[in-house]
Design an enzyme around this catalytic site. Structure first.
Site, mmCIF file in Angstrom:
data_model
loop_
_atom_site.group_PDB
_atom_site.id
_atom_site.type_symbol
_atom_site.label_atom_id
_atom_site.label_comp_id
_atom_site.label_asym_id
_atom_site.label_seq_id
_atom_site.Cartn_x
_atom_site.Cartn_y
_atom_site.Cartn_z
ATOM 1 N N ARG A 251 0.872 -1.178 0.000
ATOM 2 C CA ARG A 251 0.000 0.000 0.000
ATOM 3 C C ARG A 251 0.904 1.221 0.000
ATOM 4 O O ARG A 251 1.415 1.618 1.036
ATOM 5 C CB ARG A 251 -0.871 -0.059 1.267
ATOM 6 C CG ARG A 251 -2.120 0.786 1.224
ATOM 7 C CD ARG A 251 -2.651 0.984 2.625
ATOM 8 N NE ARG A 251 -1.772 1.863 3.363
ATOM 9 C CZ ARG A 251 -1.546 1.790 4.679
ATOM 10 N NH1 ARG A 251 -2.119 0.863 5.407
ATOM 11 N NH2 ARG A 251 -0.721 2.635 5.269
ATOM 12 N N HIS A 255 -3.520 4.490 4.543
ATOM 13 C CA HIS A 255 -4.636 3.534 4.634
ATOM 14 C C HIS A 255 -5.898 4.176 4.055
ATOM 15 O O HIS A 255 -6.570 3.611 3.200
ATOM 16 C CB HIS A 255 -4.857 3.129 6.089
ATOM 17 C CG HIS A 255 -6.121 2.366 6.289
ATOM 18 N ND1 HIS A 255 -6.308 1.089 5.775
ATOM 19 C CD2 HIS A 255 -7.287 2.686 6.910
ATOM 20 C CE1 HIS A 255 -7.528 0.677 6.086
ATOM 21 N NE2 HIS A 255 -8.138 1.621 6.767
ATOM 22 N N TYR A 264 4.017 5.273 11.473
ATOM 23 C CA TYR A 264 4.282 3.871 11.835
ATOM 24 C C TYR A 264 5.150 3.111 10.823
ATOM 25 O O TYR A 264 5.339 1.920 10.963
ATOM 26 C CB TYR A 264 2.967 3.116 12.069
ATOM 27 C CG TYR A 264 1.972 3.197 10.917
ATOM 28 C CD1 TYR A 264 2.066 2.338 9.824
ATOM 29 C CD2 TYR A 264 0.946 4.144 10.915
ATOM 30 C CE1 TYR A 264 1.165 2.401 8.782
ATOM 31 C CE2 TYR A 264 0.037 4.219 9.869
ATOM 32 C CZ TYR A 264 0.152 3.346 8.810
ATOM 33 O OH TYR A 264 -0.730 3.421 7.767
HETATM 34 C C1 LIG Z 1 -14.942 -6.014 11.252
HETATM 35 C C2 LIG Z 1 -14.107 -4.757 11.173
HETATM 36 N N1 LIG Z 1 -13.189 -4.521 12.117
HETATM 37 C C3 LIG Z 1 -12.417 -3.410 12.043
HETATM 38 C C4 LIG Z 1 -12.576 -2.531 11.019
HETATM 39 C C5 LIG Z 1 -11.707 -1.261 10.946
HETATM 40 N N2 LIG Z 1 -10.754 -1.411 9.828
HETATM 41 C C6 LIG Z 1 -11.014 -0.835 8.647
HETATM 42 S S1 LIG Z 1 -9.838 -1.195 7.526
HETATM 43 C C7 LIG Z 1 -8.930 -2.071 8.634
HETATM 44 C C8 LIG Z 1 -7.638 -2.740 8.218
HETATM 45 C C9 LIG Z 1 -7.840 -3.733 7.130
HETATM 46 O O1 LIG Z 1 -6.628 -4.194 6.626
HETATM 47 P P1 LIG Z 1 -6.572 -5.181 5.416
HETATM 48 O O2 LIG Z 1 -7.585 -6.246 5.544
HETATM 49 O O3 LIG Z 1 -5.156 -5.619 5.293
HETATM 50 O O4 LIG Z 1 -7.012 -4.309 4.156
HETATM 51 P P2 LIG Z 1 -6.305 -2.999 3.562
HETATM 52 O O5 LIG Z 1 -6.934 -1.836 4.240
HETATM 53 O O6 LIG Z 1 -4.859 -3.102 3.821
HETATM 54 O O7 LIG Z 1 -6.641 -2.995 2.114
HETATM 55 C C10 LIG Z 1 -9.563 -2.086 9.881
HETATM 56 C C11 LIG Z 1 -9.022 -2.750 11.071
HETATM 57 C C12 LIG Z 1 -13.554 -2.813 10.052
HETATM 58 N N3 LIG Z 1 -13.765 -2.014 8.993
HETATM 59 N N4 LIG Z 1 -14.294 -3.953 10.141
#
Ligand SMILES: Cc1ncc(C[n+]2csc(CCOP(=O)(O)OP(=O)(O)O)c2C)c(N)n1
Ligand SMILES: [Mg+2]
Length: 357
Positions: A251, A255, A264
């Protein structure tokens, strides 16, 4: 062609310096088409991020750096194969024909989904991590029942792979031999949590334990992603059961527009991945092979500019967001708790008017 790697190093065809083992085996127009979608996606992403910074969008989740993983895979599917994206798959939306205006609706807050999922065979962006993986599995079971040869694809991230929903979906898809492809973009982070801190065994290896066919691919190599996805989809379509692809990518951006990744992660790490930029890699190949027809590149630059203009114009044409209306679509019939939240939110909004007086 070299065997697909399913353990150890990710499968790669195109090196970061643009070297391709057997360039003549590749139709130049296929390479250019992949490049075109990646360039359009990057432009969409940078314009949308800028619009958020101008206060025009509530939020934006950048796809910067993940164009190869997304374009290589979505273009290996049939337009009628149903896709469940998470919130970052802007290339999938572009390739499926979502218009610039439709693309921004959810991020602006003017609708829950800007397009018709049934018409485009593309579900709404899903923000609740992994919630769409059991949905994709159930949808695939319906496809199986109907006896068509459709393949269902669910995109998700490294972080989402830790969710219970993801693991239930992997198990159930394997148990039912459902025609579903789980496509993980391991972009190294779940917001600020590095993938290495949240899993002991890489996902493509865990997938085998569930009984899924699994593939590990260099997610910044659009040609490798395209080939591996084609292979996985053929297997699923011919009744071979579900599969999982782990695409190793990065990425490159934040985020979301609400995040500051310098808090971080080190600049040195980001610099190392910048040298693996998926678009530059293909540009080097096109340069080396002189696969630029006269005027083609300038035409694409102009197409990117038009996309940017359309996005900005569409965004400015949106009306104001009906904040109160947001509560109408949460549940079929309102509850006391929902009404209390509506009232609390209304008084929160009113507090800004008081500040302004
Ligand atoms: C069930 C749930 N828990 C927490 C969140 C908050 N949250 C949004 S994105 C994220 C990180 C996701 O990381 P990843 O699956 O690696 O996807 P990326 O954002 O890197 O594409 C979190 C913890 C959420 N949206 N849904
Ligand atoms: Mg991630």
């Amino acid at each position: 062609m070299q065997e697909f790697v399913t353990a150890g190093d990710p499968f790669r065809l195109l090196a970061p310096d643009g070297t391709l083992a057997d360039p003549q085996a590749w139709p130049a127009d296929l390479v250019r088409e992949q490049y075109r979608w990646m360039r359009l996606t990057r432009r969409l992403d940078s314009e949308a991020f800028a619009l958020q910074r101008h206060g025009e969008l509530g939020l934006w989740a950048p796809s910067l750096g993940q164009e190869a993983a997304q374009v290589g895979s979505i273009t290996a599917l049939r337009p009628t194969d149903y896709v469940f994206p998470s919130y970052r798959e802007h290339a999938a939306a572009l390739v499926r024909g979502v218009t610039p205006a439709q693309m921004l609706e959810q991020w602006r807050g003017v609708s829950g989904c800007g397009w018709d999922p049934a018409a485009l065979h593309l579900h709404a962006y899903t923000v609740v991590l992994a919630a769409h993986l059991p949905h994709a599995t159930g949808y695939a079971m319906g496809v199986q029942r109907d006896g068509t040869d459709e393949v269902v694809t669910a995109y998700f991230g490294d972080g989402a792979s830790s969710q219970g929903d993801a693991n239930e979906a992997f198990n159930w898809a394997a148990a039912c031999s459902a025609p579903v492809l789980f496509f993980c973009q391991n972009n190294q982070y779940a917001i600020s949590t590095p993938a290495r801190l949240q899993m002991r065994t890489p996902l493509h290896q865990r997938a085998r334990g569930f009984g899924l066919e699994s593939y590990l691919v260099d997610g910044n190599d659009v040609l490798a992603v395209h080939e591996v996805t084609k292979r996985a989809v053929e297997q699923i379509r011919s009744g071979g059961g579900p599969a999982l692809i782990e695409a190793v990518t990065y990425r490159m951006g934040a985020h979301t527009s609400s995040d500051d990744p310098t808090r971080y992660r080190d600049q040195a790490e980001s610099d190392a991945w910048a040298a693996q930029d998926p678009i530059v890699r293909v540009e080097k190949l096109l340069d080396a092979q002189d696969w630029w027809p006269d005027g083609w590149r300038a035409g694409l630059d102009a197409e990117c500019d038009r996309l940017g203009e359309e996005l900005r114009a569409a965004c400015q044409a949106f009306g104001t967001v009906d904040l109160d209306g947001l509560f109408d679509t949460v549940l079929g019939a309102p509850t006391a708790l929902l009404e209390a939240q509506r009232a609390e939110y209304a008084s929160f909004l009113a507090s800004f008017e008081e500040v302004g007086r």
